[in-house]
Design a protein around this motif. Structure first.
Motif, PDB file in Angstrom:
ATOM      1  N   SER A  76       0.840  -1.196   0.000  1.00 60.02           N
ATOM      2  CA  SER A  76       0.000   0.000   0.000  1.00 60.02           C
ATOM      3  C   SER A  76       0.876   1.248   0.000  1.00 60.02           C
ATOM      4  O   SER A  76       1.950   1.258   0.615  1.00 60.02           O
ATOM      5  CB  SER A  76      -0.894   0.005   1.234  1.00 60.02           C
ATOM      6  OG  SER A  76      -1.558   1.238   1.345  1.00 60.02           O
ATOM      7  N   ASP A 101      -3.238  -0.283   3.997  1.00 61.18           N
ATOM      8  CA  ASP A 101      -4.249   0.392   3.187  1.00 61.18           C
ATOM      9  C   ASP A 101      -5.263   1.026   4.142  1.00 61.18           C
ATOM     10  O   ASP A 101      -5.938   0.326   4.894  1.00 61.18           O
ATOM     11  CB  ASP A 101      -4.932  -0.622   2.273  1.00 61.18           C
ATOM     12  CG  ASP A 101      -5.899   0.015   1.307  1.00 61.18           C
ATOM     13  OD1 ASP A 101      -6.357   1.153   1.560  1.00 61.18           O
ATOM     14  OD2 ASP A 101      -6.210  -0.635   0.300  1.00 61.18           O
ATOM     15  N   CYS A 109      -7.842   2.965   3.139  1.00 60.54           N
ATOM     16  CA  CYS A 109      -9.063   3.343   2.412  1.00 60.54           C
ATOM     17  C   CYS A 109     -10.328   2.990   3.192  1.00 60.54           C
ATOM     18  O   CYS A 109     -11.209   3.837   3.371  1.00 60.54           O
ATOM     19  CB  CYS A 109      -9.092   2.685   1.034  1.00 60.54           C
ATOM     20  SG  CYS A 109      -7.889   3.398  -0.099  1.00 60.54           S
ATOM     21  N   GLU A 110     -10.430   1.758   3.643  1.00 66.56           N
ATOM     22  CA  GLU A 110     -11.643   1.326   4.354  1.00 66.56           C
ATOM     23  C   GLU A 110     -11.822   2.113   5.650  1.00 66.56           C
ATOM     24  O   GLU A 110     -12.927   2.584   5.955  1.00 66.56           O
ATOM     25  CB  GLU A 110     -11.575  -0.179   4.637  1.00 66.56           C
ATOM     26  CG  GLU A 110     -12.856  -0.742   5.190  1.00 66.56           C
ATOM     27  CD  GLU A 110     -12.809  -2.254   5.398  1.00 66.56           C
ATOM     28  OE1 GLU A 110     -13.862  -2.802   5.748  1.00 66.56           O
ATOM     29  OE2 GLU A 110     -11.742  -2.880   5.221  1.00 66.56           O
ATOM     30  N   ALA A 111     -10.756   2.286   6.409  1.00 69.84           N
ATOM     31  CA  ALA A 111     -10.834   3.048   7.659  1.00 69.84           C
ATOM     32  C   ALA A 111     -11.165   4.510   7.383  1.00 69.84           C
ATOM     33  O   ALA A 111     -11.923   5.141   8.133  1.00 69.84           O
ATOM     34  CB  ALA A 111      -9.518   2.939   8.423  1.00 69.84           C
ATOM     35  N   LYS A 170     -12.958   5.693   5.004  1.00 74.83           N
ATOM     36  CA  LYS A 170     -14.374   5.822   4.632  1.00 74.83           C
ATOM     37  C   LYS A 170     -15.308   5.540   5.809  1.00 74.83           C
ATOM     38  O   LYS A 170     -16.314   6.208   5.987  1.00 74.83           O
ATOM     39  CB  LYS A 170     -14.699   4.879   3.472  1.00 74.83           C
ATOM     40  CG  LYS A 170     -14.062   5.303   2.167  1.00 74.83           C
ATOM     41  CD  LYS A 170     -14.330   4.290   1.081  1.00 74.83           C
ATOM     42  CE  LYS A 170     -13.596   4.707  -0.192  1.00 74.83           C
ATOM     43  NZ  LYS A 170     -13.676   3.684  -1.232  1.00 74.83           N
ATOM     44  N   SER A 171     -14.958   4.539   6.609  1.00 70.17           N
ATOM     45  CA  SER A 171     -15.867   4.111   7.678  1.00 70.17           C
ATOM     46  C   SER A 171     -15.684   4.876   8.984  1.00 70.17           C
ATOM     47  O   SER A 171     -16.597   4.928   9.794  1.00 70.17           O
ATOM     48  CB  SER A 171     -15.672   2.616   7.960  1.00 70.17           C
ATOM     49  OG  SER A 171     -14.420   2.400   8.613  1.00 70.17           O
ATOM     50  N   ASN A 216     -13.969   3.847  11.402  1.00 75.33           N
ATOM     51  CA  ASN A 216     -14.174   2.787  12.380  1.00 75.33           C
ATOM     52  C   ASN A 216     -12.831   2.105  12.664  1.00 75.33           C
ATOM     53  O   ASN A 216     -12.170   1.626  11.740  1.00 75.33           O
ATOM     54  CB  ASN A 216     -15.183   1.778  11.810  1.00 75.33           C
ATOM     55  CG  ASN A 216     -15.559   0.693  12.790  1.00 75.33           C
ATOM     56  OD1 ASN A 216     -14.786   0.308  13.661  1.00 75.33           O
ATOM     57  ND2 ASN A 216     -16.766   0.177  12.638  1.00 75.33           N
ATOM     58  N   HIS A 239     -11.530  -1.181  11.149  1.00 80.24           N
ATOM     59  CA  HIS A 239     -11.011  -1.212   9.781  1.00 80.24           C
ATOM     60  C   HIS A 239      -9.606  -0.604   9.678  1.00 80.24           C
ATOM     61  O   HIS A 239      -9.137  -0.332   8.576  1.00 80.24           O
ATOM     62  CB  HIS A 239     -11.961  -0.460   8.835  1.00 80.24           C
ATOM     63  CG  HIS A 239     -13.332  -1.027   8.824  1.00 80.24           C
ATOM     64  ND1 HIS A 239     -14.455  -0.245   8.740  1.00 80.24           N
ATOM     65  CD2 HIS A 239     -13.767  -2.307   8.905  1.00 80.24           C
ATOM     66  CE1 HIS A 239     -15.531  -1.021   8.770  1.00 80.24           C
ATOM     67  NE2 HIS A 239     -15.135  -2.276   8.869  1.00 80.24           N
ATOM     68  N   ARG A 286      -3.365  -6.260   9.091  1.00 82.04           N
ATOM     69  CA  ARG A 286      -3.556  -5.172   8.121  1.00 82.04           C
ATOM     70  C   ARG A 286      -2.241  -4.520   7.691  1.00 82.04           C
ATOM     71  O   ARG A 286      -2.223  -3.750   6.739  1.00 82.04           O
ATOM     72  CB  ARG A 286      -4.492  -4.108   8.687  1.00 82.04           C
ATOM     73  CG  ARG A 286      -5.912  -4.585   8.845  1.00 82.04           C
ATOM     74  CD  ARG A 286      -6.833  -3.455   9.278  1.00 82.04           C
ATOM     75  NE  ARG A 286      -8.192  -3.911   9.404  1.00 82.04           N
ATOM     76  CZ  ARG A 286      -9.070  -3.960   8.411  1.00 82.04           C
ATOM     77  NH1 ARG A 286      -8.715  -3.570   7.207  1.00 82.04           N
ATOM     78  NH2 ARG A 286     -10.305  -4.391   8.602  1.00 82.04           N
TER      79      ARG A 286
END
Length: 125
Positions: A4, A41, A43-45, A47-48, A50, A53, A93
């Motif tokens: 990443s 990465d 990206c998910e964290a 966006k969320s 949270n 993630h 992760r």
């Protein structure tokens, strides 16, 4: 896991430990500093928003503190390797990690700022 471009950095983590090959280092200990770069990465964290993630860097800190304060190594190379491999084992992760362990008061003749060892480890596919 693909590499990443995203990084989490933890810099200047300070610990008191008993690492070194010199008997006085094992007896009296000294301050060490650790710098980490974790490739992950986000990206998910991002966006969320949270923590589930994300890489929990509070948990990373506690693991590093354990290795620095509860374990004993003769060589900075072994200590840095333990931290790097432990982070990859414990934090799925993280795709790769750079660990620098700095020893500002190494028992050497002469004037210097610090001695350091840096290692980089990547998750094996």
């Amino acid at each position: 896991m693909k590499e990443s471009p995203d990084l989490i950095r933890l810099r200047g983590l300070a610990f008191f430990g008993f690492h070194g090959n010199n008997p006085a280092e094992a007896e009296f200990g000294q301050r060490f500093f650790v710098d980490l770069e974790l490739r992950t990465d986000v990206c998910e964290a991002g966006k969320s928003d949270n923590l589930e993630h994300a890489v929990d860097y509070s948990a990373v800190y506690l693991k590093v503190r354990h290795w620095m304060e509860q374990e004993r190594f003769h060589l900075l190379e072994a200590l840095a390797t333990r931290i790097a491999e432990g982070i990859l084992e414990d934090f799925a992760r993280v795709s790769s990690v750079v660990v620098e362990v700095r020893k500002p008061q190494a028992p050497l003749p002469g004037i210097f700022d610090e001695i350091s060892v840096s290692v980089e480890r990547c998750r094996q596919e």
